[in-house]
Each structure stands twice: as structure tokens, then as C-alpha cells.
Design an enzyme around this catalytic site. Structure first.
Site, PDB file in Angstrom:
ATOM      1  N   TYR A  47       0.630   0.553  -5.441  1.00 38.71           N
ATOM      2  CA  TYR A  47      -0.643  -0.125  -5.153  1.00 38.71           C
ATOM      3  C   TYR A  47      -1.806   0.628  -5.789  1.00 38.71           C
ATOM      4  O   TYR A  47      -2.552   1.336  -5.112  1.00 38.71           O
ATOM      5  CB  TYR A  47      -0.815  -0.210  -3.622  1.00 38.71           C
ATOM      6  CG  TYR A  47      -1.948  -1.084  -3.132  1.00 38.71           C
ATOM      7  CD1 TYR A  47      -2.072  -2.406  -3.549  1.00 38.71           C
ATOM      8  CD2 TYR A  47      -2.890  -0.605  -2.224  1.00 38.71           C
ATOM      9  CE1 TYR A  47      -3.101  -3.221  -3.078  1.00 38.71           C
ATOM     10  CE2 TYR A  47      -3.924  -1.408  -1.748  1.00 38.71           C
ATOM     11  CZ  TYR A  47      -4.015  -2.712  -2.181  1.00 38.71           C
ATOM     12  OH  TYR A  47      -5.030  -3.521  -1.706  1.00 38.71           O
ATOM     13  N   ARG A  99      -8.299  -3.290  -8.799  1.00 34.53           N
ATOM     14  CA  ARG A  99      -7.467  -3.725  -7.669  1.00 34.53           C
ATOM     15  C   ARG A  99      -8.277  -4.594  -6.695  1.00 34.53           C
ATOM     16  O   ARG A  99      -9.464  -4.398  -6.539  1.00 34.53           O
ATOM     17  CB  ARG A  99      -6.949  -2.473  -6.941  1.00 34.53           C
ATOM     18  CG  ARG A  99      -5.861  -2.744  -5.937  1.00 34.53           C
ATOM     19  CD  ARG A  99      -5.339  -1.446  -5.347  1.00 34.53           C
ATOM     20  NE  ARG A  99      -6.309  -0.818  -4.469  1.00 34.53           N
ATOM     21  CZ  ARG A  99      -6.176   0.437  -3.981  1.00 34.53           C
ATOM     22  NH1 ARG A  99      -5.123   1.168  -4.298  1.00 34.53           N
ATOM     23  NH2 ARG A  99      -7.093   0.933  -3.192  1.00 34.53           N
ATOM     24  N   SER A 121     -10.428  -3.162  -0.573  1.00 31.46           N
ATOM     25  CA  SER A 121      -9.408  -2.284  -1.140  1.00 31.46           C
ATOM     26  C   SER A 121      -9.558  -2.111  -2.644  1.00 31.46           C
ATOM     27  O   SER A 121      -8.586  -1.843  -3.349  1.00 31.46           O
ATOM     28  CB  SER A 121      -8.007  -2.799  -0.795  1.00 31.46           C
ATOM     29  OG  SER A 121      -7.736  -2.543   0.565  1.00 31.46           O
TER      30      SER A 121
HETATM   31  C1  BGC Z   1      -5.740   0.116   1.772  1.00 31.92           C
HETATM   32  C2  BGC Z   1      -4.877   1.276   1.352  1.00 31.92           C
HETATM   33  C3  BGC Z   1      -3.858   1.599   2.411  1.00 31.92           C
HETATM   34  C4  BGC Z   1      -3.088   0.364   2.787  1.00 31.92           C
HETATM   35  C5  BGC Z   1      -2.108   0.613   3.899  1.00 31.92           C
HETATM   36  C6  BGC Z   1      -4.867  -1.046   2.176  1.00 31.92           C
HETATM   37  O1  BGC Z   1      -5.660  -2.071   2.681  1.00 31.92           O
HETATM   38  O2  BGC Z   1      -6.607  -0.254   0.742  1.00 31.92           O
HETATM   39  O3  BGC Z   1      -5.697   2.389   1.118  1.00 31.92           O
HETATM   40  O4  BGC Z   1      -2.974   2.583   1.956  1.00 31.92           O
HETATM   41  O5  BGC Z   1      -3.966  -0.656   3.189  1.00 31.92           O
HETATM   42  O6  BGC Z   1      -2.741   0.933   5.084  1.00 31.92           O
END
Ligand code: BGC
Length: 472
Positions: free
Chosen positions: A197, A202, A209
Site C-alpha cells: 500500500y 495514493r 490516506s
Molecule cells: C492508512 C494506513 C494504515 C491502514 C491500516 C489506512 O487507511 O492510510 O496508514 O496502515 O489504513 O490501518
């Protein structure tokens, strides 16, 4: 957490206490690599949680051995977009994710397994022990002392034993992977779960995020380097089956949200990067599930065929490796796998839950040459009928942990129910003046005040524990 920083308290929790004769309330009292106390203060019992962690709990029966190891299966998270109209393709958006559950098995030895990253044929979870995510375990260990209700704290401590996915949401986190894999390799037939990810630009249709790489600033090359580092970590630590969810929300955004200039601008780079990730991760036999949004996003009838077409194009461009096992759905979302009745927010979508979505998409995948196998996140799906709109994805109020990860899925199409999103990690900040603020996180069904995406959200975690269904 947004930028990958582990809270200090969580880091502290990773450091064994070498001196205390007895562990205190909620303290660690065993686990692989643990050198601290193995007994607890009076009235508390050392209780096995997982291969890496035993903990002093109140009133529980004991078993403080550090050599026992449990297996479970898990999965990963994502967020997604939703549409509200039923006849047309949707443009709306939301994210969310889900978790998965895992099947448990028990094992007893701590002998290290050998071998290389051999290809996994069929369901990568079948007959395996899914290893809990140590990053999440550390977050939970830091969270337990903050509980005021000891009964709830004891329930919360059990969540550590449930496998979730380790999110490689920044390149800085990648070096940690090797140590986790090395530990996991001590359990025979282990599966370790990751989320890849870190695409440039992104989260193109939301803000919460947005990531660390920009297409305009060497983003594709930075991403390829990120993938190369993951591959190197896996290569150096063989003996474990690695399952990966690939890039939550990204391809789904390319199916429904190209009218958003941020997504159309990211399209070429997303495809190039995902193809690269598939090709490189194939070399170390990672079993991959491409993220496929959820029922309220790609499950709208008009979106199914375009989605199947895109997934198969990506696979073909990557050379159709059989390491791509299928799709992950409901990552970081809140949908039921099988709803008793349609949630009112599903507004007439015939595919009102994940099983209807999967059953509708599978034949289209098959005829497009894409493998119709799935994992489904149920980590935060324990409570239903919580949302005002199906597209709402941010820290939904009243959510509870859901079905535990398992390979007993009730559907031949579903390899495992998993927990992709580590519940308690935030979906996005509700602070309107903070970077990455997305107004979805201030909607009336979003729990507030909320920290940055990925950061620990204590109050939210406590609610997930108290509303867990089945109960913890
Ligand atoms: C966040 C990440 C995180 C993931 C799992 C996402 O929405 O952007 O930083 O690792 O969620 O919690």
C-alpha cells in the site's frame, strides 16, 4: 501512523522487560524471544495469547508456556468507494475496509522450518497456520493499560491472537518485515499476511490516506524501489507463505472514479506500478489478492463487468502468473459477508452484501480469464445497519469486531475470511485543519474526534471490542 510512525508506547511495548521477577497486571509473561518474567503478580495468571505473547490476565486459567504456538488465518484491509445509484455506474466514493478472520489451529513446537519460498498451489490458507501481526500486537499491548474496565481489557487482550495484515504503508516499514518473517518461520506451515500500500498519488479519490510518493516527483521509481525492498526481505527470510493484498482501492478507483482528475492523472502510473508489483512479488511466490473494493462499490451491477475486465487486463499485462490467486473484498470496510436483511443504506443494490457481490462477479472473472477466488475482510463487520450512506467509510460509529478469520467460509469461492484492517487503526482524521483531512471523517456516522489514518484510535478500539459480534 499516517507516515508510518509507531507510537512510542508501542515501541516500548516491543522491548522485553529483562529484570522484573514477576510481570504486573496486563504485563507480558512469555512468548518467542521473551526473556522477562514468566509468572504474574498475585491474583493474575500468565495466559497464552499467541506464539509471541503471553500476558498476565485476571481470573483466567493459566498456560504460560512460551513454546506453544497457535495458528490462525487472517487477511487485510482496504477502503473503498461506493455508489448510491443502482442502475448506473457510480462515481461516488468512500472507503472502508474489512477484516478477516482466521482459522485457528494449534501447534506445539518452536522448531524452525526450512525451505524456500515455494509456490503455493490452490488456497494458500489451506492447512496453514496464520501468524498474528506483531505490529498490531504491539499496538494492542500499548492500548491495554489505558482501559478502565478490566473486563473489557481482558477481552481486548485476546484480539492479539487474531491474525491481521501488516500494512506496508510507507517504505520505512519494509525493513521490519524481515524480522517478522524470521519469527513466523519458527512455526511450521506459517502464513504471514501483508498489504502492499504505497502507490504514488495514493488514495486518488479521497484524502485521508494520501501517501508519501508523488508521480511528479519520481513516484513510479520510488514505488519500484519499495517493491524491490519487499522482495529482498522475503527472499532473505524464506520458509513462510506470504499472502498479500495488493493496493487497496486503487483499481476500483480506476473502474468508477476516472471522472475525478486525481484518478485519471494517476491511471497510467497505478497500472504500471501494480503490474510491476505482481511481476516482482511473483518471483518470491507471494500469493496475491488484488483489492476489489466491496459490494457497495464494484458490486453495483453496472460496475461488475468493467471491474472484471480491468482485473484480467492487469493480470495479462503482468504475464498471468499463477501467484495471483484472486481478489480481496471489503478491505477496511464494514459490509456483512452475508446480511440477514439488506442494510437500508444499500438502496436496492441486488448485491447488498459481500457474498452476493462475489457470486455476481465470479462468472465474469472466469470468462475473462481471472481466477475467481476471494478473501473477505470481516474485521469490523460485526455490527450492521450503522451507516447513513453506503459510501461512508470513515471510522463508522458503533462498529464491532466481526467474524474471526477462518477457512471455513461457507463458499467454495472464498479461500478465507480475514481481518485485513487492524481494528483500532484510524481511517482518517476528523480535524478539519489537519493535513489529509477528508470531510467524510466528519459525517454524523463517523466517530470523532479521530486522529490521522493509520494512527491508533483508542476509543474506537474499545468500541470494537465491546461491540464484537460474535463476542470476544
Ligand atoms: C492508512 C494506513 C494504515 C491502514 C491500516 C489506512 O487507511 O492510510 O496508514 O496502515 O489504513 O490501518
Amino acid at each position: 501512523m499516517k507516515y508510518g510512525a509507531l507510537p512510542l508506547a508501542a515501541l516500548v511495548a516491543l522491548v522485553p522487560a529483562f529484570v522484573a521477577a514477576q510481570a504486573g497486571q496486563w504485563g507480558q509473561c512469555g512468548g518467542i524471544g521473551w526473556n522477562g518474567p514468566t509468572t504474574c503478580t498475585s491474583g493474575w495468571t500468565c495466559t497464552y495469547s499467541n506464539p509471541y505473547y503471553s500476558q498476565c490476565l485476571q481470573g483466567s486459567s493459566s498456560s504460560s508456556s512460551t513454546s506453544k504456538s497457535t495458528s490462525t488465518t487472517t487477511s487485510s484491509t482496504t477502503k473503498s468507494t461506493t455508489t448510491t445509484s443502482s442502475t448506473t455506474k457510480s462515481s461516488s466514493t468512500t472507503t472502508s475496509s474489512s477484516t478477516s478472520k482466521s482459522s485457528t489451529t494449534t501447534t506445539s513446537t518452536s522448531t524452525s522450518s526450512t525451505g524456500t519460498t515455494t509456490p503455493v498451489a490452490g488456497n494458500p490458507y489451506a492447512g496453514k497456520t496464520v501468524i498474528p501481526n506483531p505490529f498490531y500486537a504491539a499496538e494492542i499491548q500499548a492500548a491495554i493499560p489505558l482501559f478502565t474496565d478490566s473486563n473489557l481489557a481482558a477481552k481486548a487482550a485476546t484480539v492479539e491472537t487474531i491474525p491481521t495484515f501488516f500494512w506496508l504503508d510507507t517504505v520505512a516499514k519494509v525493513p521490519t518485515l524481515g524480522g517478522y518473517l524470521k519469527q513466523a518461520a519458527q512455526t511450521p506451515n506459517a502464513v504471514f499476511q501483508i498489504v502492499v500500500y504505497d502507490l504514488p498519488n495514493r488514495d486518488c479519490h479521497a484524502k485521508a490516506s494520501n501517501g508519501e510518493f508523488q508521480i511528479s516527483d519520481n513516484g513510479v521509481a520510488n514505488y519500484e524501489n519499495y517493491i524491490d525492498q519487499i522482495v529482498a526481505q522475503i527472499k532473505a527470510n524464506p520458509g513462510v507463505t506470504v499472502v498479500a493484498v495488493i493496493e487497496p482501492d486503487s483499481l476500483a478507483n480506476l473502474v468508477t472514479n476516472l471522472s475525478d482528475p486525481n484518478c485519471s492523472a494517476a491511471q497510467t502510473a497505478y497500472k504500471q506500478c501494480i503490474v510491476y508489483a505482481i511481476q516482482q512479488l511473483s518471483k518470491v511466490n507471494v500469493a496475491m489478492y488484488l483489492d476489489a473494493g466491496h459490494a457497495g462499490w464494484l458490486g453495483w451491477p453496472a460496475n461488475l463487468q468493467p471491474a472484471a475486465t480491468l482485473f484480467s487486463q492487469i493480470l495479462q499485462t503482468a504475464g498471468s502468473p499463477n501467484t495471483v490467486r484472486g481478489l480481496a473484498t471489503n478491505v477496511a470496510n464494514y459490509n456483512a459477508l452475508s446480511a440477514v436483511t439488506p442494510d437500508p443504506c444499500t438502496q436496492g443494490d441486488p448485491n447488498y452484501d459481500e457474498i452476493h457481490y462475489i457470486n455476481a462477479l465470479a462468472p465474469m472473472l472466469t470468462s475473462s480469464g481471472f481466477p475467481a477466488h476471494f478473501i473477505v475482510d470481516q474485521g469490523r463487520s460485526g455490527q450492521q445497519n450503522l451507516r447513513q450512506q453506503w459510501g461512508d467509510w470513515c471510522n463508522i460509529k458503533g462498529a464491532g469486531f466481526g467474524t474471526r478469520p477462518t477457512t471455513n467460509t461457507g463458499s467454495a469461492l472464498i479461500d478465507a475470511i480475514v481481518w485485513v484492517k487492524p481494528g483500532g487503526e484510524c481511517d482518517g482524521t476528523s480535524n478539519s485543519s489537519a493535513p489529509r483531512y477528508d470531510s467524510t471523517c466528519s459525517l454524523s456516522d463517523a466517530d470523532q474526534p479521530a486522529p490521522q489514518a493509520g494512527q491508533w484510535f483508542q476509543e474506537y478500539f474499545q468500541t470494537l471490542v465491546s461491540k464484537a459480534n460474535p463476542p470476544l
